[in-house]
Design an enzyme around this catalytic site. Structure first.
Site, mmCIF file in Angstrom:
data_model
loop_
_atom_site.group_PDB
_atom_site.id
_atom_site.type_symbol
_atom_site.label_atom_id
_atom_site.label_comp_id
_atom_site.label_asym_id
_atom_site.label_seq_id
_atom_site.Cartn_x
_atom_site.Cartn_y
_atom_site.Cartn_z
ATOM 1 N N GLU A 113 -20.381 4.835 19.791
ATOM 2 C CA GLU A 113 -19.283 3.736 19.837
ATOM 3 C C GLU A 113 -19.237 3.473 18.364
ATOM 4 O OE1 GLU A 113 -18.777 -0.951 21.003
ATOM 5 O OE2 GLU A 113 -20.350 0.073 21.986
ATOM 6 N N CYS A 116 -16.777 -4.337 16.462
ATOM 7 C CA CYS A 116 -15.941 -3.092 16.254
ATOM 8 C C CYS A 116 -14.588 -3.332 16.915
ATOM 9 C CB CYS A 116 -16.721 -1.925 17.113
ATOM 10 S SG CYS A 116 -16.819 -2.456 18.728
#
Length: 324
Positions: free
Chosen positions: A247, A281
């Protein structure tokens, strides 16, 4: 794995990881670090513990995670305060985006683990298998390595750790050196709930510890962090054919259309950009606005941004805490 801000105090060969309050830069806790040459032994111990854990009935593993959920709920304020002190995010965000989400993860997987892991019949369409029956069974992978960042120091690693344990795996967690104490407290609660210490181990340290963990050949790796480091993790794992979940970062747009409620849209854009100090993110990196409402939206956005209160995360009224 991230930068130079973390302080290391050397005692012989062993280093101490020093936790700093990002609002002040003042150290407030120390954790004994892990030497890279200790990591292979940690993975071996985890593998031995996993062999026994996987023999435990799913009902038993569910009861352990349920006890962890209750312990975390009972100590939710303590955990949130620690996250705020170590990460910097406002206390309300620590409760909402870390503690509450992990409580929900635990509830969901305890409630659904049996259905998720139940063997399933599959249809065999190839004529070569005429008269045969097929079933899918879910077996534990073994030792799961989790290398986790500092921006959501409880939610990100425990969102992977909880289902891994329920499925019968062992876990070796390398948290960010910036948020070690949050991971320590979370791991202690797991052990108190009944997870054997060797089954779920914490390796405190910086990038060299994460690199050594990959080389210790776990059976699966979860990495959350930068694209640059993710490439290194993927490359090292590929040498041993270790499956990896990555990720990494993103460049996420916020779209504002002409028929939007501009007040609500501005509030949404601000939350998407400034939650957790913008250190996410999926944080909105750019705003794309339809031309007819562009000037009005920018004016509304600027007015609301100028009203945000910056300060220490534990101060009442703080909207945006310090960047870690």
């Amino acid at each position: 794995m991230l930068g130079d801000r973390v302080a290391h105090a050397s005692f012989g060969r062993m280093a101490t990881i020093v936790s700093l309050d990002p609002a002040t830069g003042v150290p407030f806790a120390e954790t004994l670090g892990t030497e890279p040459d200790q990591i292979a032994d940690a993975v071996r111990k985890a593998r031995t513990a996993q062999e026994e854990w996987t023999l435990r009935p799913l009902g038993y593993r569910r009861s352990v995670i349920r006890r962890f959920q209750r312990l975390l709920f009972d100590r939710r304020q303590e955990m949130a305060a620690l996250i705020t002190r170590e990460n910097g995010k406002p206390l309300g965000e620590a409760l909402l985006t870390d503690v509450a989400v992990v409580l929900d993860f635990a509830r969901y997987y305890v409630d659904h683990a049996e259905a998720i892991l139940r063997p399933r019949r599959v249809r065999l369409g190839n004529v070569a298998f005429f008269g045969k029956r097929g079933r899918v069974h879910w077996d534990p992978m073994g030792v799961i390595a989790i290398i986790s960042p500092w921006n959501y120091p409880l939610m990100l690693p425990f969102g992977e750790l909880i289902p891994a344990l329920l499925a019968g795996n062992a876990v070796v967690l390398k948290p960010s050196e910036f948020t070690t104490r949050t991971a320590v407290l979370g791991t202690e609660l797991l052990h108190e709930a009944g997870v054997p210490p060797d089954l779920c181990q914490l390796l405190a340290g910086a990038g060299d510890v994460g690199a050594a963990l990959v080389q210790a050949r776990p059976d699966k790796i979860f990495f959350t962090g930068s694209a640059r480091t993710g490439r290194k993790v993927a490359g090292a794992a590929a040498e041993h054919l270790i499956p990896v979940n990555l990720e990494l970062g993103g460049s996420d747009p916020c779209l504002i259309l002409a028929d939007a409620d501009l007040g609500r849209a501005a509030s949404g854009a601000i939350w998407a950009r400034f939650t957790n100090g913008g250190q996410a993110c999926v944080a909105a990196k750019r705003v794309i606005v339809e031309r007819p409402v562009y000037e009005r939206f920018v004016s509304e956005l600027a007015r609301r941004v100028s009203a945000l209160q910056l300060g220490p995360g534990d101060r009442a009224g703080t909207d945006v805490g310090p960047m870690i």
